[in-house]
Design a protein around this motif. Structure first.
Motif, short mmCIF file in Angstrom:
data_model
loop_
_atom_site.label_atom_id
_atom_site.label_comp_id
_atom_site.label_asym_id
_atom_site.label_seq_id
_atom_site.Cartn_x
_atom_site.Cartn_y
_atom_site.Cartn_z
N ASN A 1 1.04 -0.97 -0.19
CA ASN A 1 0.44 0.18 -0.03
C ASN A 1 0.47 1.08 -0.31
O ASN A 1 -0.09 1.99 -0.79
CB ASN A 1 -1.35 -0.05 1.30
CG ASN A 1 -2.04 -1.17 0.86
OD1 ASN A 1 -2.57 -1.42 2.17
ND2 ASN A 1 -2.36 -1.09 0.42
N MET A 2 1.83 1.60 0.81
CA MET A 2 2.84 2.13 1.07
C MET A 2 3.56 2.75 -0.24
O MET A 2 3.32 3.33 -0.78
CB MET A 2 3.78 2.00 1.43
CG MET A 2 4.94 3.89 1.55
SD MET A 2 6.38 2.65 2.95
CE MET A 2 7.29 1.59 1.94
N TYR A 3 4.14 1.56 -1.42
CA TYR A 3 4.51 1.32 -3.20
C TYR A 3 3.81 2.15 -3.55
O TYR A 3 3.78 2.77 -3.66
CB TYR A 3 4.91 0.78 -2.94
CG TYR A 3 5.20 0.50 -4.62
CD1 TYR A 3 6.65 0.72 -4.71
CD2 TYR A 3 4.90 -0.57 -5.41
CE1 TYR A 3 6.84 0.79 -5.90
CE2 TYR A 3 5.26 -0.20 -6.90
CZ TYR A 3 6.52 0.23 -7.19
OH TYR A 3 6.94 0.37 -8.59
N LYS A 4 2.05 1.91 -3.35
CA LYS A 4 0.91 2.67 -3.97
C LYS A 4 1.18 3.77 -4.19
O LYS A 4 0.37 4.62 -4.89
CB LYS A 4 0.26 1.30 -4.22
CG LYS A 4 0.57 0.09 -4.94
CD LYS A 4 -1.94 -1.11 -4.65
CE LYS A 4 -1.01 -2.00 -5.28
NZ LYS A 4 -1.98 -3.44 -4.85
N TYR A 5 0.74 4.12 -3.12
CA TYR A 5 0.89 5.72 -2.63
C TYR A 5 2.01 7.04 -3.14
O TYR A 5 1.19 7.48 -3.64
CB TYR A 5 0.59 5.39 -1.41
CG TYR A 5 0.17 6.81 -0.58
CD1 TYR A 5 -1.03 7.87 -1.39
CD2 TYR A 5 1.59 8.05 0.14
CE1 TYR A 5 -1.41 10.02 -0.84
CE2 TYR A 5 1.06 9.30 -0.12
CZ TYR A 5 -0.44 9.72 -0.36
OH TYR A 5 -0.19 10.95 -0.09
N LEU A 6 3.17 6.07 -3.01
CA LEU A 6 4.20 6.36 -4.07
C LEU A 6 4.01 7.21 -5.45
O LEU A 6 4.47 7.91 -6.00
CB LEU A 6 5.03 6.79 -2.96
CG LEU A 6 5.48 5.89 -1.45
CD1 LEU A 6 6.75 5.70 -1.62
CD2 LEU A 6 6.31 7.45 -1.24
N LYS A 7 2.98 5.73 -6.18
CA LYS A 7 3.01 5.90 -7.36
C LYS A 7 1.84 6.52 -8.23
O LYS A 7 1.97 6.53 -9.03
CB LYS A 7 2.95 4.49 -7.72
CG LYS A 7 4.54 3.52 -7.37
CD LYS A 7 5.48 3.59 -8.59
CE LYS A 7 6.89 3.20 -8.39
NZ LYS A 7 7.98 3.82 -9.40
N VAL A 8 0.83 6.16 -7.14
CA VAL A 8 -0.27 6.46 -7.42
C VAL A 8 -0.57 7.95 -6.92
O VAL A 8 -1.42 9.01 -7.38
CB VAL A 8 -1.93 5.82 -7.12
CG1 VAL A 8 -2.86 6.18 -8.13
CG2 VAL A 8 -0.94 4.27 -8.51
N LYS A 9 -0.75 7.96 -5.51
CA LYS A 9 -0.96 9.27 -4.49
C LYS A 9 -2.70 9.44 -4.77
O LYS A 9 -3.22 10.58 -4.71
CB LYS A 9 -0.14 10.24 -4.67
CG LYS A 9 -0.50 11.59 -3.83
CD LYS A 9 0.33 12.52 -3.92
CE LYS A 9 0.13 13.91 -3.15
NZ LYS A 9 0.85 14.89 -3.33
N SER A 10 -3.12 8.37 -4.28
CA SER A 10 -5.20 8.53 -4.46
C SER A 10 -5.29 8.34 -2.93
O SER A 10 -4.61 7.72 -2.18
CB SER A 10 -5.52 7.53 -5.64
OG SER A 10 -4.75 6.12 -4.73
#
Length: 222
Positions: free
Chosen positions: A73-82
């Motif tokens: 989840n942390m990685y996805k937030y860094l990539k997408v920031k949604s």
């Protein structure tokens, strides 16, 4: 009085062939039912004991899976920031903290308990690092969130390796417990199949959990 005397004098040979067959079949049916019930109760008790023995491994598998979700989840937030990825991160972060509460936090002279304590302490540091990473991303501090993400990832790999090690240690202890239980339940026998599974990490997917044992003849050795 005559009726009572006749009833008392009634013997097996006095019954008709059909009555004898019905009585015999009924007695056999009752006996089979009683034996099946006894067998069912013994199997059910055995399965319950086995579930209790390996419950700690199931808890660690859940811990590992939630831990992976936090990192993902942390990685996805860094990539997408949604907002959804951020919400997923906070939910799994809170869940992981709750799972950590099940681990030992005292300094006990026991390898399993000490490893639990180390995982708990390292995880607290890891969660602080992920929180700083997310905060840096929200503040658009690129240099800081990249550095914090690298730090968190290093901790993640080390903690995940420690969780796998703890899972294997617990599995060995549980297998030994299972072996002793089998020995007491079946004296005179040395080996019984405890579980066709082992705990570890899938080399293909990288996920932790319970997998089929490579050796189908895996047995508890005590």
């Amino acid at each position: 009085k005559e009726g009572c005397v006749r009833m008392k004098q009634l013997r097996w040979k006095d019954f008709s062939l059909v009555s004898k067959i019905v009585i015999e079949v009924g007695m056999i049916a009752v006996l089979l039912f009683a034996m099946n019930m006894l067998f069912y109760v013994r199997i059910n008790n055995s399965m319950q004991k086995m579930d209790n023995v390996y419950a700690s491994n199931a808890e660690l598998t859940e811990l590992s899976q939630v831990f992976e979700k936090v990192q993902d989840n942390m990685y996805k937030y860094l990539k997408v920031k949604s907002s959804q990825t951020l919400l997923d991160y906070y939910q799994n972060e809170a869940k992981y903290r709750n799972e950590l509460e099940k681990l030992n936090e005292d300094n006990i002279n026991d390898p399993v308990k000490l490893l639990e304590r180390n995982i708990r302490k390292m995880s607290e540091t890891y969660l602080d690092c992920t929180a700083e990473t997310v905060a840096a991303k929200r503040g658009r501090n690129v240099e800081q969130y990249k550095r914090k993400y690298d730090d968190a990832t290093k901790l993640y790999r080390y903690i995940q390796s420690s969780i796998d090690e703890l899972n294997n240690l617990r599995f060995q202890e549980n297998s030994s417990t299972c072996s002793r239980w089998n020995a007491s339940a079946h004296p005179g026998h040395q080996k019984y199949v405890c579980s066709p599974f082992q705990y570890g990490r899938d080399s293909t997917t990288g996920r932790s959990g319970k997998f089929p044992c490579k050796d189908a003849r895996y047995r508890c050795t005590g």
